[in-house]
Design a protein around this motif. Structure first.
Motif, PDB file in Angstrom:
ATOM      1  N   MET A   1     -14.615   0.021   8.253  1.00 58.53           N
ATOM      2  CA  MET A   1     -13.347  -1.411   7.969  1.00 58.53           C
ATOM      3  C   MET A   1     -12.791  -1.314   7.162  1.00 58.53           C
ATOM      4  SD  MET A   1     -11.440  -3.850  10.720  1.00 58.53           S
ATOM      5  CE  MET A   1     -12.739  -4.738  11.411  1.00 58.53           C
ATOM      6  N   GLU A   2     -13.388  -1.570   5.846  1.00 66.91           N
ATOM      7  CA  GLU A   2     -12.966  -2.616   5.391  1.00 66.91           C
ATOM      8  C   GLU A   2     -12.152  -0.917   4.022  1.00 66.91           C
ATOM      9  OE1 GLU A   2     -16.295  -1.498   5.341  1.00 66.91           O
ATOM     10  OE2 GLU A   2     -17.620  -3.659   4.698  1.00 66.91           O
ATOM     11  N   ILE A   3     -11.923   0.183   4.475  1.00 66.85           N
ATOM     12  CA  ILE A   3     -11.358   1.417   3.783  1.00 66.85           C
ATOM     13  C   ILE A   3      -9.285   1.070   5.236  1.00 66.85           C
ATOM     14  CG2 ILE A   3     -10.428   3.462   3.709  1.00 66.85           C
ATOM     15  CD1 ILE A   3     -13.525   4.230   3.942  1.00 66.85           C
ATOM     16  N   ALA A   4      -9.773   0.981   5.780  1.00 61.84           N
ATOM     17  CA  ALA A   4      -8.618   0.831   6.993  1.00 61.84           C
ATOM     18  C   ALA A   4      -8.043  -0.368   6.535  1.00 61.84           C
ATOM     19  CB  ALA A   4      -9.232   0.546   8.364  1.00 61.84           C
ATOM     20  N   LEU A   5      -8.310  -1.502   6.402  1.00 61.48           N
ATOM     21  CA  LEU A   5      -8.906  -2.899   5.599  1.00 61.48           C
ATOM     22  C   LEU A   5      -7.364  -3.208   4.176  1.00 61.48           C
ATOM     23  CD1 LEU A   5      -8.281  -5.242   6.757  1.00 61.48           C
ATOM     24  CD2 LEU A   5     -10.120  -5.723   5.406  1.00 61.48           C
ATOM     25  N   GLY A   6      -8.054  -2.017   3.222  1.00 57.50           N
ATOM     26  CA  GLY A   6      -7.587  -2.448   2.002  1.00 57.50           C
ATOM     27  C   GLY A   6      -6.517  -1.183   2.267  1.00 57.50           C
ATOM     28  N   PHE A   7      -6.062  -0.041   3.034  1.00 59.32           N
ATOM     29  CA  PHE A   7      -4.908   0.379   2.828  1.00 59.32           C
ATOM     30  C   PHE A   7      -3.517  -0.331   3.841  1.00 59.32           C
ATOM     31  CE2 PHE A   7      -1.993   3.821   5.642  1.00 59.32           C
ATOM     32  CZ  PHE A   7      -2.167   4.621   4.191  1.00 59.32           C
ATOM     33  N   VAL A   8      -3.921  -0.832   4.164  1.00 56.37           N
ATOM     34  CA  VAL A   8      -2.986  -1.949   5.671  1.00 56.37           C
ATOM     35  C   VAL A   8      -2.794  -3.255   4.658  1.00 56.37           C
ATOM     36  CG1 VAL A   8      -2.721  -3.144   7.494  1.00 56.37           C
ATOM     37  CG2 VAL A   8      -4.137  -0.444   7.963  1.00 56.37           C
ATOM     38  N   ILE A   9      -3.236  -3.307   3.966  1.00 61.26           N
ATOM     39  CA  ILE A   9      -2.964  -4.523   3.616  1.00 61.26           C
ATOM     40  C   ILE A   9      -2.282  -4.358   1.622  1.00 61.26           C
ATOM     41  CG2 ILE A   9      -3.661  -6.499   1.311  1.00 61.26           C
ATOM     42  CD1 ILE A   9      -5.691  -6.563   3.211  1.00 61.26           C
ATOM     43  N   ALA A  10      -2.432  -2.707   1.238  1.00 61.04           N
ATOM     44  CA  ALA A  10      -1.992  -2.161  -0.113  1.00 61.04           C
ATOM     45  C   ALA A  10      -0.257  -1.533   0.596  1.00 61.04           C
ATOM     46  CB  ALA A  10      -2.593  -1.125  -0.623  1.00 61.04           C
ATOM     47  N   VAL A  11      -0.064  -1.580   1.309  1.00 58.90           N
ATOM     48  CA  VAL A  11       1.144  -0.646   2.221  1.00 58.90           C
ATOM     49  C   VAL A  11       1.856  -2.619   2.059  1.00 58.90           C
ATOM     50  CG1 VAL A  11       2.514   0.271   4.226  1.00 58.90           C
ATOM     51  CG2 VAL A  11       0.048   1.464   3.014  1.00 58.90           C
ATOM     52  N   PHE A  12       0.784  -3.054   2.918  1.00 63.02           N
ATOM     53  CA  PHE A  12       2.036  -4.684   2.888  1.00 63.02           C
ATOM     54  C   PHE A  12       2.458  -4.855   1.642  1.00 63.02           C
ATOM     55  CE2 PHE A  12       0.630  -4.733   7.566  1.00 63.02           C
ATOM     56  CZ  PHE A  12       1.934  -4.816   7.909  1.00 63.02           C
ATOM     57  N   ILE A  13       1.628  -4.915   1.276  1.00 61.62           N
ATOM     58  CA  ILE A  13       1.775  -5.071  -0.863  1.00 61.62           C
ATOM     59  C   ILE A  13       2.494  -5.047  -0.936  1.00 61.62           C
ATOM     60  CG2 ILE A  13       0.727  -5.280  -3.411  1.00 61.62           C
ATOM     61  CD1 ILE A  13      -1.565  -6.442  -1.542  1.00 61.62           C
ATOM     62  N   GLY A  14       3.050  -3.308  -1.269  1.00 63.37           N
ATOM     63  CA  GLY A  14       3.820  -2.258  -2.131  1.00 63.37           C
ATOM     64  C   GLY A  14       5.337  -2.403  -1.400  1.00 63.37           C
ATOM     65  N   VAL A  15       5.470  -2.401  -0.061  1.00 67.03           N
ATOM     66  CA  VAL A  15       6.604  -3.403   1.080  1.00 67.03           C
ATOM     67  C   VAL A  15       7.109  -4.322   0.814  1.00 67.03           C
ATOM     68  CG1 VAL A  15       8.101  -2.992   2.904  1.00 67.03           C
ATOM     69  CG2 VAL A  15       6.350  -0.987   1.969  1.00 67.03           C
ATOM     70  N   THR A  16       6.219  -5.162   0.642  1.00 64.58           N
ATOM     71  CA  THR A  16       6.572  -6.367   0.600  1.00 64.58           C
ATOM     72  C   THR A  16       7.108  -7.349  -0.613  1.00 64.58           C
ATOM     73  OG1 THR A  16       5.031  -8.189   2.052  1.00 64.58           O
ATOM     74  CG2 THR A  16       5.921  -6.974   3.457  1.00 64.58           C
ATOM     75  N   GLY A  17       5.677  -7.082  -1.412  1.00 61.75           N
ATOM     76  CA  GLY A  17       5.226  -7.390  -2.480  1.00 61.75           C
ATOM     77  C   GLY A  17       4.735  -8.835  -2.008  1.00 61.75           C
ATOM     78  N   VAL A  18       4.082  -9.026  -1.198  1.00 63.05           N
ATOM     79  CA  VAL A  18       3.211 -10.561  -0.297  1.00 63.05           C
ATOM     80  C   VAL A  18       1.257  -9.028   0.128  1.00 63.05           C
ATOM     81  CG1 VAL A  18       4.932 -12.094  -0.411  1.00 63.05           C
ATOM     82  CG2 VAL A  18       4.465 -10.308   1.496  1.00 63.05           C
ATOM     83  N   GLY A  19       0.671 -10.461   0.502  1.00 62.56           N
ATOM     84  CA  GLY A  19      -0.514  -9.732   1.365  1.00 62.56           C
ATOM     85  C   GLY A  19      -1.957  -9.888   0.635  1.00 62.56           C
ATOM     86  N   ALA A  20      -1.588  -9.891  -1.499  1.00 63.77           N
ATOM     87  CA  ALA A  20      -3.044 -10.056  -1.788  1.00 63.77           C
ATOM     88  C   ALA A  20      -3.495 -10.830  -1.224  1.00 63.77           C
ATOM     89  CB  ALA A  20      -2.710  -9.967  -2.975  1.00 63.77           C
ATOM     90  N   GLY A  21      -2.864 -12.295  -1.531  1.00 65.76           N
ATOM     91  CA  GLY A  21      -3.632 -13.947  -0.867  1.00 65.76           C
ATOM     92  C   GLY A  21      -3.456 -13.795   0.527  1.00 65.76           C
ATOM     93  N   SER A  22      -2.212 -14.070   0.730  1.00 63.11           N
ATOM     94  CA  SER A  22      -2.273 -14.766   1.974  1.00 63.11           C
ATOM     95  C   SER A  22      -2.495 -13.520   3.553  1.00 63.11           C
ATOM     96  CB  SER A  22      -0.466 -14.826   2.447  1.00 63.11           C
ATOM     97  OG  SER A  22       0.523 -13.118   2.347  1.00 63.11           O
TER      98      SER A  22
END
Length: 109
Positions: A1-22
């Motif tokens: 779960m942690e690996i998938a969660l990290g990957f998905v959030i990192a993709v959102f951060i890379g594409v949109t610039g948001v996700g780290a905190g929100s």
């Protein structure tokens, strides 16, 4: 779960610039059962590392407004220090309560 969660959030951060905190903090609390303070700290460090890795790409593409960055840093650094001090001084787990209320409202609809 942690690996998938990290990957998905990192993709959102890379594409949109948001996700780290929100995204990261609420997901760590809801999906992994973390307490608030470790979830906030983990999310901040995760976001910082992911963004540091992408920074050279944005600089090379000339997608940085250096003047705006200067103003954001001048006000943002004191703000994040004050925010972290406020979080350490709060006795109740208000972030968990807020996430729980939002999660409950979304499930009700």
């Amino acid at each position: 779960m942690e690996i998938a969660l990290g990957f998905v959030i990192a993709v959102f951060i890379g594409v949109t610039g948001v996700g780290a905190g929100s995204m990261t903090t609420p997901l760590l609390i809801l999906l992994l059962g973390m307490r608030t303070a470790p979830a906030v700290g983990t999310a901040l460090i995760f976001g910082a590392v992911v963004k540091i890795c992408t920074t050279p790409v944005y600089i090379r593409r000339q997608q940085v407004n250096w003047r705006a960055l200067g103003f954001l840093l001048a006000t943002g650094l004191p703000g994040v220090l004050i925010g972290s001090l406020l979080l350490s001084g709060i006795k109740s787990d208000w972030v968990t309560v807020f996430v729980g209320v939002n999660h409950h409202q979304h499930r009700a609809h």
